[in-house]
Structure formats: C-alpha cells, structure tokens
Design a protein around this motif. Sequence first.
Motif, PDB file in Angstrom:
ATOM      1  N   LYS A 216      56.197 -85.896  92.942  1.00  8.01           N
ATOM      2  CA  LYS A 216      57.491 -85.903  93.784  1.00  8.01           C
ATOM      3  C   LYS A 216      58.519 -87.809  93.634  1.00  8.01           C
ATOM      4  N   ALA A 217      57.609 -88.696  94.025  1.00  3.32           N
ATOM      5  CA  ALA A 217      57.908 -89.574  94.367  1.00  3.32           C
ATOM      6  C   ALA A 217      58.747 -90.368  93.312  1.00  3.32           C
ATOM      7  N   GLU A 218      58.046 -89.982  92.306  1.00  2.00           N
ATOM      8  CA  GLU A 218      58.385 -89.928  90.757  1.00  2.00           C
ATOM      9  C   GLU A 218      59.479 -89.561  90.296  1.00  2.00           C
ATOM     10  N   GLY A 219      60.101 -88.298  90.406  1.00  2.00           N
ATOM     11  CA  GLY A 219      60.385 -87.110  89.780  1.00  2.00           C
ATOM     12  C   GLY A 219      62.082 -87.709  89.891  1.00  2.00           C
ATOM     13  N   ALA A 220      62.686 -86.425  89.367  1.00  2.00           N
ATOM     14  CA  ALA A 220      64.167 -86.473  88.954  1.00  2.00           C
ATOM     15  C   ALA A 220      65.049 -85.770  89.832  1.00  2.00           C
ATOM     16  N   PHE A 221      65.960 -86.060  90.342  1.00  2.00           N
ATOM     17  CA  PHE A 221      67.084 -85.160  91.142  1.00  2.00           C
ATOM     18  C   PHE A 221      67.734 -84.113  89.812  1.00  2.00           C
ATOM     19  N   CYS A 222      68.096 -83.080  90.858  1.00  2.00           N
ATOM     20  CA  CYS A 222      68.826 -81.995  89.715  1.00  2.00           C
ATOM     21  C   CYS A 222      70.355 -81.868  89.501  1.00  2.00           C
ATOM     22  N   GLU A 223      70.474 -81.531  88.365  1.00  2.00           N
ATOM     23  CA  GLU A 223      71.975 -81.365  87.668  1.00  2.00           C
ATOM     24  C   GLU A 223      72.947 -80.463  88.727  1.00  2.00           C
ATOM     25  N   ALA A 224      73.532 -80.287  89.483  1.00  3.88           N
ATOM     26  CA  ALA A 224      74.338 -79.891  90.526  1.00  3.88           C
ATOM     27  C   ALA A 224      75.250 -78.316  89.180  1.00  3.88           C
ATOM     28  N   GLY A 225      75.065 -77.091  89.968  1.00  2.00           N
ATOM     29  CA  GLY A 225      75.369 -76.127  89.573  1.00  2.00           C
ATOM     30  C   GLY A 225      74.584 -74.903  88.904  1.00  2.00           C
ATOM     31  N   PRO A 226      75.637 -73.585  88.604  1.00  2.00           N
ATOM     32  CA  PRO A 226      75.121 -72.808  88.197  1.00  2.00           C
ATOM     33  C   PRO A 226      74.112 -73.114  87.294  1.00  2.00           C
ATOM     34  N   GLN A 227      72.516 -73.253  87.116  1.00  2.00           N
ATOM     35  CA  GLN A 227      71.433 -72.313  86.384  1.00  2.00           C
ATOM     36  C   GLN A 227      70.358 -71.601  86.705  1.00  2.00           C
ATOM     37  N   ASP A 228      70.212 -71.692  85.219  1.00  2.00           N
ATOM     38  CA  ASP A 228      68.716 -70.257  85.286  1.00  2.00           C
ATOM     39  C   ASP A 228      67.281 -70.882  85.666  1.00  2.00           C
ATOM     40  N   VAL A 229      66.580 -70.140  87.045  1.00  2.00           N
ATOM     41  CA  VAL A 229      65.511 -71.085  87.550  1.00  2.00           C
ATOM     42  C   VAL A 229      64.133 -69.785  87.882  1.00  2.00           C
ATOM     43  N   GLU A 364      66.120 -72.879  78.491  1.00  2.00           N
ATOM     44  CA  GLU A 364      66.079 -74.288  77.783  1.00  2.00           C
ATOM     45  C   GLU A 364      66.041 -75.276  78.660  1.00  2.00           C
ATOM     46  N   HIS A 365      66.886 -74.873  79.583  1.00  3.78           N
ATOM     47  CA  HIS A 365      67.370 -76.087  80.497  1.00  3.78           C
ATOM     48  C   HIS A 365      67.394 -75.496  81.841  1.00  3.78           C
ATOM     49  N   GLY A 366      66.904 -75.532  82.611  1.00  2.00           N
ATOM     50  CA  GLY A 366      66.756 -74.807  84.183  1.00  2.00           C
ATOM     51  C   GLY A 366      65.940 -75.708  85.297  1.00  2.00           C
ATOM     52  N   ILE A 393      62.519 -77.571  83.675  1.00  2.00           N
ATOM     53  CA  ILE A 393      61.879 -76.645  82.816  1.00  2.00           C
ATOM     54  C   ILE A 393      63.062 -77.414  81.218  1.00  2.00           C
ATOM     55  N   ARG A 394      62.147 -78.005  80.271  1.00  7.08           N
ATOM     56  CA  ARG A 394      63.537 -78.026  78.785  1.00  7.08           C
ATOM     57  C   ARG A 394      62.174 -77.742  77.903  1.00  7.08           C
ATOM     58  N   ASN A 395      63.011 -76.918  76.943  1.00  8.85           N
ATOM     59  CA  ASN A 395      63.082 -76.029  76.110  1.00  8.85           C
ATOM     60  C   ASN A 395      61.187 -75.303  75.997  1.00  8.85           C
ATOM     61  N   GLY A 396      61.773 -74.598  77.423  1.00 12.54           N
ATOM     62  CA  GLY A 396      60.559 -73.876  77.286  1.00 12.54           C
ATOM     63  C   GLY A 396      59.158 -74.585  77.511  1.00 12.54           C
ATOM     64  N   LYS A 397      59.694 -75.894  78.181  1.00 11.91           N
ATOM     65  CA  LYS A 397      58.286 -76.533  79.044  1.00 11.91           C
ATOM     66  C   LYS A 397      57.953 -77.267  80.883  1.00 11.91           C
ATOM     67  N   LEU A 398      57.241 -76.927  81.403  1.00 17.49           N
ATOM     68  CA  LEU A 398      58.060 -77.684  82.504  1.00 17.49           C
ATOM     69  C   LEU A 398      57.889 -78.933  82.128  1.00 17.49           C
ATOM     70  N   LYS A 449      62.905 -64.633  87.237  1.00 15.72           N
ATOM     71  CA  LYS A 449      63.445 -65.553  86.925  1.00 15.72           C
ATOM     72  C   LYS A 449      65.089 -65.150  87.001  1.00 15.72           C
ATOM     73  N   CYS A 450      65.905 -65.689  87.405  1.00 15.90           N
ATOM     74  CA  CYS A 450      67.486 -65.414  88.194  1.00 15.90           C
ATOM     75  C   CYS A 450      68.081 -66.672  88.000  1.00 15.90           C
ATOM     76  N   ARG A 451      68.875 -66.003  87.368  1.00 18.44           N
ATOM     77  CA  ARG A 451      70.738 -67.388  87.748  1.00 18.44           C
ATOM     78  C   ARG A 451      71.577 -67.743  88.938  1.00 18.44           C
ATOM     79  N   VAL A 452      71.274 -69.043  90.070  1.00 22.50           N
ATOM     80  CA  VAL A 452      71.949 -69.702  90.782  1.00 22.50           C
ATOM     81  C   VAL A 452      72.252 -70.505  91.098  1.00 22.50           C
ATOM     82  N   HIS A 453      73.290 -71.244  91.804  1.00 26.47           N
ATOM     83  CA  HIS A 453      74.142 -72.364  92.319  1.00 26.47           C
ATOM     84  C   HIS A 453      72.737 -73.498  92.390  1.00 26.47           C
ATOM     85  N   VAL A 454      72.508 -74.471  91.995  1.00 27.65           N
ATOM     86  CA  VAL A 454      71.835 -75.538  92.104  1.00 27.65           C
ATOM     87  C   VAL A 454      72.836 -76.830  92.744  1.00 27.65           C
TER      88      VAL A 454
END
Length: 458
Positions: A216-229, A364-366, A393-398, A449-454
Amino acid sequence: MLPQLAAKAQASGVETALRWHANETVSMTMRQGVLLANQRARSSGISARVFRNGAFGFAALPDDSADALDRALRRAAENAELAPRAGAQPLAPAAPGRGLFDYRRTDARKFTAAERVELFRTLDAAIAAKYPDLVTRDLNLTLFCSEKALATSGGAETFSAVPRVIFHVSLALEAKDGIVDLYDAMGGFGEIEDHLADVDSLLARIDALYDDLRRKAEGAFCEAGPQDVVLDSNVAGILAHEAVGHTCEADLVLAGSIAGDRLGQRVASEKITLGDFGGRGPDGRSSFAIHVDDEGTPCADTLLIEKGVLKTFMHNRDTAQRLGAAPAGNARAFAFSDEPLIRMRNTCILPGDDPLDDMIGAIEHGYYFRRATNGQADLTGEFMFGVNCGREIRNGKLGRALRDTTISGVAFDMLKSVTHVGPTLSWSPSGWCGKKQPITVGMGGPAIKCRVHVGGRS
C-alpha cells in the motif's frame, strides 16, 4: 433468576416482558510496547415492558431484587398509561421462545490478566524485532459478553450468554508522501482463549498485514468515477448491513425508507439473495448468535431480497401486526436500561457460484476492494464507505496496491449491477451497529462484482 422472572410475568395480569441483562467487557490496549489500558467492566439490572391501551410502557432499574422487579413492573404499567394509542389492537399472541443458550467456555481455564499482558508483550516484541521500519504498532483486545434472562406473560422463557472477541492490530509506516496505515481485525465468536491461544497463527496474520501495508505504501490512487469493481466479502457484508438492511427495518420503513414502496419489486440482480438470520447465520459460522429476541419471539430466518426481488421487512411484534407480517425475532436491546428496537442479527448476501478469478478476469479496467472502514448510509439507500485495502485490475489481472479511497452509490442501483456472486460466505469478526443503541451484529457475504462510484484521493 429465570424462574423468578417467569413467575412475576405470569402473575402480572397484562402483556409483560421481564428481562435481567448483564454486559461484561474486558479490554486491553498497547501502543509501541506501552500498556495504555487493561480493564474489566460489568453492568447489570432488570427491565419491565408492559403493553396496555395500544402502547408499551418501559422501566429499568440497576438492581435484580424481587422488590426491584415489582417496582419496575409498576413503573412500566404507569408509563404505558401515559401514551395510549387510539384505535390500536391488542397484540396478537406469538409463539413463545424457549431455551438455554450459554456459549461461554465454563469448563476451560481462562487466561489471567497477567497472561493477557504477557501475550501482548510477546506479540509486540515480535513485531518490533521483525519490522523495525514501522512508525507505530497498536494492539487492541476487546471481549464483550452479553447475558440475558427473559420471561414473558406469553410463556417465553430463555437464557443466553454470547461472548465475542475482537483483536485489532494496526500498523503504520512512512511512505514517500507521508504516513500510511492499515489494520486487521481478528477473532469473532467465542472467548479470548478460543482466538488468542495460537501465537504462531496470530503472527502469520500480522505478517500478511505488514505485506499488505508495504504494498500500500508504494500503491496508487484510484481514478475517480463509475468503475467496475470486485467487492470482497468484508465490503459486501458491510454494504448488506448498512445500505440495505437498515432500509428494510420496519420502523424505518414506516418513517419513509426507500424500501417501503418497493415490496414485491425487483431491487437487485437475480443473482442477489440477501437475508437476516437467527442462530449463527445460514452456515452456522457468524461472529454473533441469537435464538430468541427481547420480546420472547423465536428468531426465524428472513429473506429480505430473494433472487433480486424485495420480499419482506424486519419486524418487532407491533410492526408485524400493523403491516400484516409475521415477527421473526428482530427486537433487540443492548443493555438492561434499553428498550428493544428493531435490529438486524446476522445479515448477509448468500453465496453464488462465480469464482473470484472469473470476477477479476471479467474486468478490463477496475478495482478489487478488500476492506472497508467507516461509512454511512441513509433511508434513501445512498451510501458512502471508506476503503483502505485493495488492488488495481488491469486486463483481467491484479495490479498495483491501492491507497485509501471511497465508494458510493445507491444500494438498489448497485445491487442491480451485480453480475457475479462468489461461492464462499465469510463473516466479519467485529460487526457492531449504532442505531440509537450500539449492538453486536453479524455481517457477511461472498465477493461480488458490480459497478459503483469510486473516489480519488481520500
């Protein structure tokens, strides 16, 4: 105490519930090897609840003598006279709950206070030696046990003692842009000896927590908006309780909850069946147990949503009669001085048959969100929760680990977007609910698996 309560209730001549209730808490806190708290607290007393002229009267005293029972009964009857409800019907007879449900390890040797402190010192020393880069390390232990004896004029007679242990470990380290922290909650149903006796297992969980924190310390921030999760079971369980369960409590339905006018309608994907269960949940493994509620009603299982359709609400005896339903044992009180309210018990989404790998592979992207923190929901079903652990999740992989973020939406809209439901039901070890009174609950679910606002940066 139970025979005394039963004799008084039967002799009262009115619709009556008498309850003796004791709560006991053992708690410890250690920070950086310093013991900050080590205490035990216990509160107990009796309460009386009387139904007369369409209204309940309630009274409680911090005493359990015969004289206190008589005084509580008199005061409850007097209080019922203060707020009669015009046109109300007498409560319909209910099946009386009976049984003894004592889950304490009465025949096992308990850890002494000194042994609990030594355990904390051992764990803290191991963490400090193995991970010297940590900025802080906190250990917190809470044992909560609720004991109740209940008797009613309708013939209910029951006793229960339900212990639960929560062991929190919180770690923090410094990343390039500031302090990053993460915690894990362990424990669940049972007593301290059931969960803290195996030090090696605890250290293995702490190792996994540190690994998550380092990523987590080396992690990324999420892209805001509706996302598949993908929401792991921890997040799905909290959403089931907060964003759906509360909208289906009959007192809140009568107060204007969004669920009130949707009975019989589709409110979720056909893959979603969500219920509130007695006992220890549908799999018998929840962190909480209840068999008879505080009105003396046996606890039956209730499917709130079945294959996407809203089927029923959670009731006490009064709302069940007013709304033409059957009570299932949802009237609960936290302490002897509290009047029973409509509360959840073990609330969860039931498992499906979609593997976690299939859920991740379908995105694909979530994001994959693993743990939720604090949050809120209201009677419209709108929710917002913090998430403190997850992966891209990118291209079906963590991919990379994630920094703290939020998820939000409207519960029924989110549930309609569910396309996958996992096969494994998991329970939070530490569910509490704060509706007017704090109270222990079970929260659980499979991954979905669903869709929410991130949110973006939190």
